[in-house]
Enzyme design. Structure first.
Site, PDB file in Angstrom:
ATOM      1  N   GLU A 278       0.874  -1.181   0.000  1.00  0.00           N
ATOM      2  CA  GLU A 278       0.000   0.000   0.000  1.00  0.00           C
ATOM      3  C   GLU A 278       0.905   1.223   0.000  1.00  0.00           C
ATOM      4  O   GLU A 278       1.609   1.473   0.968  1.00  0.00           O
ATOM      5  CB  GLU A 278      -0.913  -0.021   1.233  1.00  0.00           C
ATOM      6  CG  GLU A 278      -2.038   0.994   1.175  1.00  0.00           C
ATOM      7  CD  GLU A 278      -3.002   0.814   2.334  1.00  0.00           C
ATOM      8  OE1 GLU A 278      -4.203   0.652   2.086  1.00  0.00           O
ATOM      9  OE2 GLU A 278      -2.552   0.836   3.499  1.00  0.00           O
TER      10      GLU A 278
ATOM     11  N   SER B  13      -0.059   4.567  -1.258  1.00  0.00           N
ATOM     12  CA  SER B  13      -0.700   5.838  -0.945  1.00  0.00           C
ATOM     13  C   SER B  13      -0.622   6.079   0.559  1.00  0.00           C
ATOM     14  O   SER B  13      -0.774   5.142   1.354  1.00  0.00           O
ATOM     15  CB  SER B  13      -2.160   5.836  -1.390  1.00  0.00           C
ATOM     16  OG  SER B  13      -2.812   7.040  -1.032  1.00  0.00           O
TER      17      SER B  13
ATOM     18  N   ASN C  66       3.415  11.140   6.585  1.00  0.00           N
ATOM     19  CA  ASN C  66       4.200  10.025   6.070  1.00  0.00           C
ATOM     20  C   ASN C  66       3.352   8.756   6.125  1.00  0.00           C
ATOM     21  O   ASN C  66       2.381   8.665   6.881  1.00  0.00           O
ATOM     22  CB  ASN C  66       5.464   9.818   6.911  1.00  0.00           C
ATOM     23  CG  ASN C  66       6.391  11.015   6.852  1.00  0.00           C
ATOM     24  OD1 ASN C  66       6.693  11.521   5.781  1.00  0.00           O
ATOM     25  ND2 ASN C  66       6.843  11.468   8.020  1.00  0.00           N
ATOM     26  N   LYS C  67       3.745   7.776   5.327  1.00  0.00           N
ATOM     27  CA  LYS C  67       2.998   6.523   5.294  1.00  0.00           C
ATOM     28  C   LYS C  67       3.040   5.826   6.645  1.00  0.00           C
ATOM     29  O   LYS C  67       2.031   5.323   7.134  1.00  0.00           O
ATOM     30  CB  LYS C  67       3.559   5.598   4.197  1.00  0.00           C
ATOM     31  CG  LYS C  67       2.834   4.250   4.094  1.00  0.00           C
ATOM     32  CD  LYS C  67       1.366   4.444   3.764  1.00  0.00           C
ATOM     33  CE  LYS C  67       0.623   3.123   3.696  1.00  0.00           C
ATOM     34  NZ  LYS C  67      -0.832   3.314   3.561  1.00  0.00           N
ATOM     35  N   VAL C  68       4.213   5.755   7.248  1.00  0.00           N
ATOM     36  CA  VAL C  68       4.365   5.087   8.543  1.00  0.00           C
ATOM     37  C   VAL C  68       4.621   6.121   9.622  1.00  0.00           C
ATOM     38  O   VAL C  68       5.542   6.933   9.498  1.00  0.00           O
ATOM     39  CB  VAL C  68       5.515   4.067   8.502  1.00  0.00           C
ATOM     40  CG1 VAL C  68       5.696   3.426   9.878  1.00  0.00           C
ATOM     41  CG2 VAL C  68       5.239   2.989   7.449  1.00  0.00           C
TER      42      VAL C  68
END
Length: 344
Positions: free
Chosen positions: A147, A149, A338-340
């Site tokens: 994933e 996005s 941010n993604k994480v």
């Protein structure tokens, strides 16, 4: 303006039904082994631990476990263990940690505390070899696939699906077990629904309430977050019961409301408050399976109401992606995010 069907968010949300179908098949063995352990030594209560979209999934888990199993389910505040260094009394608990990455320090610390206290630690993670997965007693892989996005979509829906499969097999509810067999196809039908009226109606909006209740509250929480992060639209989620305790004073002409109504005993009250707000002149959209009429967002009707939040969110993701683009945003790269997110 970009084509909304070319975003990563759109493509990943569109994959959710396939991911859920894959998950149900691949996880059957690990779920059954966990259920056998839980039936042999039943937990006294359930505790969930998560942040962000994963914590919204935990809200769904709370209502799901309490309505299908009758087990009290509470949400742990990660900061209690990671910042305040308190060790809660969790002996005899089922401790369910939900995380896409499985590496946020605060969630890891709380899982360690729970395990040391005698709880059974179950991790729902999308990264099967993550630190959280290595720490847990049982890992339920989300199997959402990559994933990219920033806005989580299929991983959120896979979190709900994993909780649903666990509750169905643990409770042995025949109707719920039959419903999850049909869920992937119902999700595909939900993805095809036309929610363009919501997109056009909110293109210039500045504030919004999103309502849900019971099993549907988690869908409202998730929608409010997605409005903020992908559209730059200030949205707040409320229970359709709690909104009457103060927040409803803000709702009048030109204050939009999105209501997610369940096809269960909470549905009538949610629809009623939506009608009340519409009578004040507020723009109101109501999502309720099988409902028709002005301001109604179409949804297929599942066999069991516990499946409805997944269909609601699946349809919503397509609409919010289009809304983000219509408002001049790229939903794949929200500003300052941010993604994480690794919270200590």
């Amino acid at each position: 303006m970009i084509d909304p069907t070319t975003t990563k968010m759109y493509a990943e949300a569109a994959e959710a039904a396939d991911a859920v179908e894959r998950q149900f098949t691949a996880n059957a063995g690990v779920i059954d082994a966990l259920v056998a352990r839980l039936k042999q030594a039943p937990p006294r209560f359930i505790v969930t631990c998560a942040r962000g979209s994963s914590d919204h999934a935990a809200t769904y888990g709370k209502y799901l476990f309490e309505t299908t199993l009758g087990l009290v389910t509470a949400s742990a505040s990660p900061s209690v263990g990671s910042v305040y260094a308190v060790q809660p009394q969790l002996d005899g608990a089922l401790f369910v940690v939900i995380s896409q990455s499985g590496k946020s320090p605060d969630l890891l610390r709380n899982a360690e505390i729970a395990k040391a206290a005698g709880a059974i630690v179950v991790a729902l993670v999308n990264v099967a070899d993550s630190p959280l997965a290595r720490l847990a007693d049982t890992v339920i892989p989300l199997r959402a696939g990559p994933e990219n996005s920033v806005a989580a979509t299929k991983s959120y829906l896979c979190s709900l699906a994993a909780l649903l499969q666990l509750a169905a097999r643990w409770s042995g509810d025949a109707a719920l077990l039959a419903a999850i067999e049909e869920l992937p196809e119902a999700m595909r039908a939900a993805w095809r629904q036309d929610w363009s009226s919501l997109v056009s109606g909110l293109r210039l909006a500045q504030n919004l309430f999103v309502l849900g209740r019971g099993l549907g509250l988690a869908a409202a929480q998730e929608a409010a977050l997605k409005f903020k992060e992908t559209c730059g639209l200030h949205a707040e989620a409320f229970s359709s019961a709690e909104v009457k305790h103060g927040p409803m004073a803000l709702v009048g002409a030109d204050f939009p409301v999105l209501a997610f109504a369940q096809d269960d005993d909470t549905g009538a009250s949610t629809a009623a408050i939506a009608s009340e707000f519409r009578a004040r002149g507020a723009p109101v959209w109501l999502a309720l399976p099988g409902a028709q009429g002005a301001g109604v967002l179409p949804l297929p009707a599942p066999r069991h109401p516990a499946c409805t939040p997944l269909l609601t969110v699946q349809a919503f993701y397509g609409a919010v992606n289009a809304l983000a683009v219509a408002r001049g945003h790229n939903p794949d790269v929200p500003p300052h995010l941010n993604k994480v997110t690794e919270t200590v």
